[in-house]
Design a protein around this motif. Sequence first.
Motif, PDB file in Angstrom:
ATOM      1  N   TRP A  91       0.814  -1.213   0.000  1.00 52.84           N
ATOM      2  CA  TRP A  91       0.000   0.000   0.000  1.00 52.84           C
ATOM      3  C   TRP A  91       0.847   1.263   0.000  1.00 52.84           C
ATOM      4  CZ3 TRP A  91      -4.054  -1.741  -1.813  1.00 52.84           C
ATOM      5  CH2 TRP A  91      -4.681  -2.900  -1.356  1.00 52.84           C
ATOM      6  N   ALA A  92       2.092   1.168   0.423  1.00 55.47           N
ATOM      7  CA  ALA A  92       2.949   2.358   0.452  1.00 55.47           C
ATOM      8  C   ALA A  92       3.185   2.898  -0.953  1.00 55.47           C
ATOM      9  CB  ALA A  92       4.283   2.028   1.124  1.00 55.47           C
ATOM     10  N   ASP A  93       3.185   2.010  -1.957  1.00 57.86           N
ATOM     11  CA  ASP A  93       3.454   2.417  -3.340  1.00 57.86           C
ATOM     12  C   ASP A  93       2.225   2.294  -4.229  1.00 57.86           C
ATOM     13  OD1 ASP A  93       6.185   2.990  -2.824  1.00 57.86           O
ATOM     14  OD2 ASP A  93       6.651   0.866  -2.926  1.00 57.86           O
ATOM     15  N   ALA A  94       1.043   2.064  -3.646  1.00 60.83           N
ATOM     16  CA  ALA A  94      -0.183   1.989  -4.441  1.00 60.83           C
ATOM     17  C   ALA A  94      -0.552   3.391  -4.923  1.00 60.83           C
ATOM     18  CB  ALA A  94      -1.315   1.379  -3.621  1.00 60.83           C
ATOM     19  N   LYS A  95      -0.939   3.509  -6.188  1.00 61.85           N
ATOM     20  CA  LYS A  95      -1.181   4.821  -6.793  1.00 61.85           C
ATOM     21  C   LYS A  95      -2.530   4.867  -7.510  1.00 61.85           C
ATOM     22  CE  LYS A  95       3.786   5.405  -7.600  1.00 61.85           C
ATOM     23  NZ  LYS A  95       4.838   5.498  -8.633  1.00 61.85           N
ATOM     24  N   TYR A  96      -3.038   6.074  -7.616  1.00 57.98           N
ATOM     25  CA  TYR A  96      -4.261   6.358  -8.365  1.00 57.98           C
ATOM     26  C   TYR A  96      -3.965   7.463  -9.367  1.00 57.98           C
ATOM     27  CZ  TYR A  96      -8.859   8.438  -9.317  1.00 57.98           C
ATOM     28  OH  TYR A  96      -9.960   8.968  -9.937  1.00 57.98           O
ATOM     29  N   ILE A  97      -4.337   7.247 -10.619  1.00 58.56           N
ATOM     30  CA  ILE A  97      -4.192   8.271 -11.663  1.00 58.56           C
ATOM     31  C   ILE A  97      -5.584   8.505 -12.242  1.00 58.56           C
ATOM     32  CG2 ILE A  97      -3.051   8.944 -13.805  1.00 58.56           C
ATOM     33  CD1 ILE A  97      -0.863   6.910 -13.140  1.00 58.56           C
ATOM     34  N   GLY A  98      -6.144   9.691 -12.020  1.00 57.85           N
ATOM     35  CA  GLY A  98      -7.507   9.983 -12.426  1.00 57.85           C
ATOM     36  C   GLY A  98      -7.629  10.395 -13.882  1.00 57.85           C
ATOM     37  N   LYS A 162     -14.945  13.566  -8.467  1.00 59.20           N
ATOM     38  CA  LYS A 162     -15.563  14.886  -8.444  1.00 59.20           C
ATOM     39  C   LYS A 162     -14.556  15.970  -8.812  1.00 59.20           C
ATOM     40  CE  LYS A 162     -18.322  18.048  -5.669  1.00 59.20           C
ATOM     41  NZ  LYS A 162     -18.952  18.321  -4.358  1.00 59.20           N
ATOM     42  N   ASN A 163     -14.941  16.795  -9.759  1.00 61.92           N
ATOM     43  CA  ASN A 163     -14.155  17.959 -10.202  1.00 61.92           C
ATOM     44  C   ASN A 163     -12.823  17.583 -10.836  1.00 61.92           C
ATOM     45  OD1 ASN A 163     -16.159  19.678  -9.275  1.00 61.92           O
ATOM     46  ND2 ASN A 163     -15.227  19.894  -7.256  1.00 61.92           N
ATOM     47  N   GLU A 164     -12.696  16.324 -11.309  1.00 64.90           N
ATOM     48  CA  GLU A 164     -11.483  15.971 -12.063  1.00 64.90           C
ATOM     49  C   GLU A 164     -11.599  16.534 -13.479  1.00 64.90           C
ATOM     50  OE1 GLU A 164     -10.473  11.868 -12.176  1.00 64.90           O
ATOM     51  OE2 GLU A 164     -10.263  11.667 -10.010  1.00 64.90           O
ATOM     52  N   GLU A 165     -10.641  17.327 -13.879  1.00 65.30           N
ATOM     53  CA  GLU A 165     -10.633  17.861 -15.235  1.00 65.30           C
ATOM     54  C   GLU A 165     -10.292  16.739 -16.210  1.00 65.30           C
ATOM     55  OE1 GLU A 165      -8.453  21.326 -17.937  1.00 65.30           O
ATOM     56  OE2 GLU A 165      -7.971  21.077 -15.820  1.00 65.30           O
ATOM     57  N   ILE A 166     -11.097  16.546 -17.227  1.00 68.91           N
ATOM     58  CA  ILE A 166     -10.912  15.424 -18.148  1.00 68.91           C
ATOM     59  C   ILE A 166      -9.822  15.751 -19.157  1.00 68.91           C
ATOM     60  CG2 ILE A 166     -12.012  13.920 -19.852  1.00 68.91           C
ATOM     61  CD1 ILE A 166     -14.655  14.506 -18.501  1.00 68.91           C
ATOM     62  N   THR A 167      -8.692  15.063 -19.050  1.00 68.65           N
ATOM     63  CA  THR A 167      -7.617  15.199 -20.031  1.00 68.65           C
ATOM     64  C   THR A 167      -7.380  13.898 -20.793  1.00 68.65           C
ATOM     65  OG1 THR A 167      -5.911  14.625 -18.400  1.00 68.65           O
ATOM     66  CG2 THR A 167      -6.471  16.960 -18.624  1.00 68.65           C
ATOM     67  N   LYS A 168      -7.996  12.807 -20.325  1.00 66.18           N
ATOM     68  CA  LYS A 168      -7.900  11.523 -21.030  1.00 66.18           C
ATOM     69  C   LYS A 168      -9.143  10.697 -20.725  1.00 66.18           C
ATOM     70  CE  LYS A 168      -5.112   9.333 -17.410  1.00 66.18           C
ATOM     71  NZ  LYS A 168      -3.886   8.563 -17.126  1.00 66.18           N
ATOM     72  N   LYS A 169      -9.344   9.611 -21.484  1.00 61.83           N
ATOM     73  CA  LYS A 169     -10.588   8.850 -21.425  1.00 61.83           C
ATOM     74  C   LYS A 169     -10.513   7.668 -20.465  1.00 61.83           C
ATOM     75  CE  LYS A 169     -11.829   9.958 -26.217  1.00 61.83           C
ATOM     76  NZ  LYS A 169     -12.141   9.394 -27.554  1.00 61.83           N
ATOM     77  N   TYR A 170      -9.476   7.599 -19.667  1.00 58.50           N
ATOM     78  CA  TYR A 170      -9.352   6.468 -18.752  1.00 58.50           C
ATOM     79  C   TYR A 170      -8.558   6.878 -17.516  1.00 58.50           C
ATOM     80  CZ  TYR A 170      -4.683   6.180 -20.833  1.00 58.50           C
ATOM     81  OH  TYR A 170      -3.418   6.473 -21.268  1.00 58.50           O
ATOM     82  N   GLY A 171      -8.704   6.081 -16.456  1.00 60.27           N
ATOM     83  CA  GLY A 171      -7.920   6.258 -15.244  1.00 60.27           C
ATOM     84  C   GLY A 171      -7.146   4.983 -14.948  1.00 60.27           C
ATOM     85  N   GLN A 172      -6.273   5.036 -13.939  1.00 62.78           N
ATOM     86  CA  GLN A 172      -5.429   3.884 -13.613  1.00 62.78           C
ATOM     87  C   GLN A 172      -5.318   3.708 -12.106  1.00 62.78           C
ATOM     88  OE1 GLN A 172      -2.538   5.802 -16.597  1.00 62.78           O
ATOM     89  NE2 GLN A 172      -1.597   3.840 -16.114  1.00 62.78           N
ATOM     90  N   ILE A 173      -5.215   2.448 -11.709  1.00 64.27           N
ATOM     91  CA  ILE A 173      -4.876   2.077 -10.343  1.00 64.27           C
ATOM     92  C   ILE A 173      -3.654   1.177 -10.423  1.00 64.27           C
ATOM     93  CG2 ILE A 173      -5.643   0.923  -8.237  1.00 64.27           C
ATOM     94  CD1 ILE A 173      -8.511   1.367  -9.240  1.00 64.27           C
ATOM     95  N   ILE A 174      -2.621   1.479  -9.634  1.00 64.77           N
ATOM     96  CA  ILE A 174      -1.392   0.683  -9.649  1.00 64.77           C
ATOM     97  C   ILE A 174      -1.172   0.104  -8.257  1.00 64.77           C
ATOM     98  CG2 ILE A 174       1.090   0.670 -10.098  1.00 64.77           C
ATOM     99  CD1 ILE A 174       0.635   3.113 -11.911  1.00 64.77           C
ATOM    100  N   ILE A 175      -1.149  -1.229  -8.151  1.00 65.94           N
ATOM    101  CA  ILE A 175      -0.956  -1.899  -6.865  1.00 65.94           C
ATOM    102  C   ILE A 175       0.199  -2.890  -6.995  1.00 65.94           C
ATOM    103  CG2 ILE A 175      -1.998  -3.326  -5.073  1.00 65.94           C
ATOM    104  CD1 ILE A 175      -4.714  -2.334  -5.988  1.00 65.94           C
ATOM    105  N   PRO A 176       1.362  -2.616  -6.384  1.00 71.63           N
ATOM    106  CA  PRO A 176       2.467  -3.589  -6.395  1.00 71.63           C
ATOM    107  C   PRO A 176       2.106  -4.801  -5.535  1.00 71.63           C
ATOM    108  CG  PRO A 176       3.252  -1.367  -5.913  1.00 71.63           C
ATOM    109  CD  PRO A 176       1.757  -1.338  -5.783  1.00 71.63           C
ATOM    110  N   ILE A 177       2.383  -5.989  -6.056  1.00 65.69           N
ATOM    111  CA  ILE A 177       2.036  -7.234  -5.360  1.00 65.69           C
ATOM    112  C   ILE A 177       3.262  -8.143  -5.329  1.00 65.69           C
ATOM    113  CG2 ILE A 177       0.551  -9.277  -5.372  1.00 65.69           C
ATOM    114  CD1 ILE A 177      -1.526  -7.671  -6.895  1.00 65.69           C
ATOM    115  N   ASN A 178       3.619  -8.610  -4.113  1.00 65.29           N
ATOM    116  CA  ASN A 178       4.683  -9.598  -3.946  1.00 65.29           C
ATOM    117  C   ASN A 178       4.018 -10.968  -3.942  1.00 65.29           C
ATOM    118  OD1 ASN A 178       6.684 -11.337  -3.013  1.00 65.29           O
ATOM    119  ND2 ASN A 178       7.691  -9.715  -1.849  1.00 65.29           N
ATOM    120  N   LEU A 179       4.234 -11.733  -5.009  1.00 63.85           N
ATOM    121  CA  LEU A 179       3.491 -12.982  -5.210  1.00 63.85           C
ATOM    122  C   LEU A 179       3.982 -14.130  -4.346  1.00 63.85           C
ATOM    123  CD1 LEU A 179       3.121 -12.964  -9.096  1.00 63.85           C
ATOM    124  CD2 LEU A 179       1.359 -12.486  -7.405  1.00 63.85           C
ATOM    125  N   ASP A 180       5.214 -14.049  -3.853  1.00 63.31           N
ATOM    126  CA  ASP A 180       5.781 -15.187  -3.130  1.00 63.31           C
ATOM    127  C   ASP A 180       6.694 -14.644  -2.050  1.00 63.31           C
ATOM    128  OD1 ASP A 180       7.208 -17.405  -2.245  1.00 63.31           O
ATOM    129  OD2 ASP A 180       7.211 -18.365  -4.190  1.00 63.31           O
TER     130      ASP A 180
END
Length: 276
Positions: A91-98, A162-180
Amino acid sequence: MKNLFFLGAFVSALLISGCSSNEIKKSDNIVTKTNQTLIYGAKDTTLRDYPLTTKGDKISSDKFNMDVKFSHETIDLNFENISKDVIFLNWADAKYIGFDGKEQRLFNLNGKDKGFYTKPLDSGVRPGEKIEVQLVPINNLRVLFGNSTTSQEILIDKPLFKNEEITKKYGQIIIPINLDSKKGPIIQNNIYFGNVEKPKEVSTFLDTKPSKKIVHSTADTGAELKNIKNENNRLNSEIQNKEEILKQLREKARLKAELEKKELEIAELMKKLNQN
């Protein structure tokens, strides 16, 4: 009477228009509301290009299943570990790009009792275990302080998008996962979302394979990563312990000041009694 008729018709039209739509409302390229958000797909953005499949809101692999849903204020994530090893969500490196393209950290509401400014701990998910978390972009939060910085109340200040200015047609969520937890292969789970037909650039990116040679983690590298994680957890525990000690010292100082004040009041009373 005529004026009352037109006023009633106007109010009815407002109520109907406010309740009949659940798409993202756009006004001067500003996102104001959404009740329908689609997951376009997910991809590991490391050179490993770990295979992820998307069906509706579910993102799957041979080691985990993940459901992602967007509520009015939070991103609700259900994670199931179907592997034989402990999986860690970073969670320390989890990111949101609106939709405005701005990047910010995702805050895990499940860990809000640790405080807003403390580095969030990873969520360790055991084999066969399921966890549910609520995530919020940090710009959507408000932190209220009590008598000290260790006394905090974390509130959601505004809804998603709310109140996000639209500059692109998609958003992103980035969650680093340690699988093992033993070997330490870390992936970057990059989740794309929006409310319209999947953009061409997103489809192209999801279908693109890495051009460089994939480097797999060795046992030595995995052991080193595990040692680093353990050290980070130890340091976080020490920080929390020190914060608790400081809190106790502040309380002792407050009680001492109150005691000294009471002693002065008693001394004044005794002085008046002696004078009488």
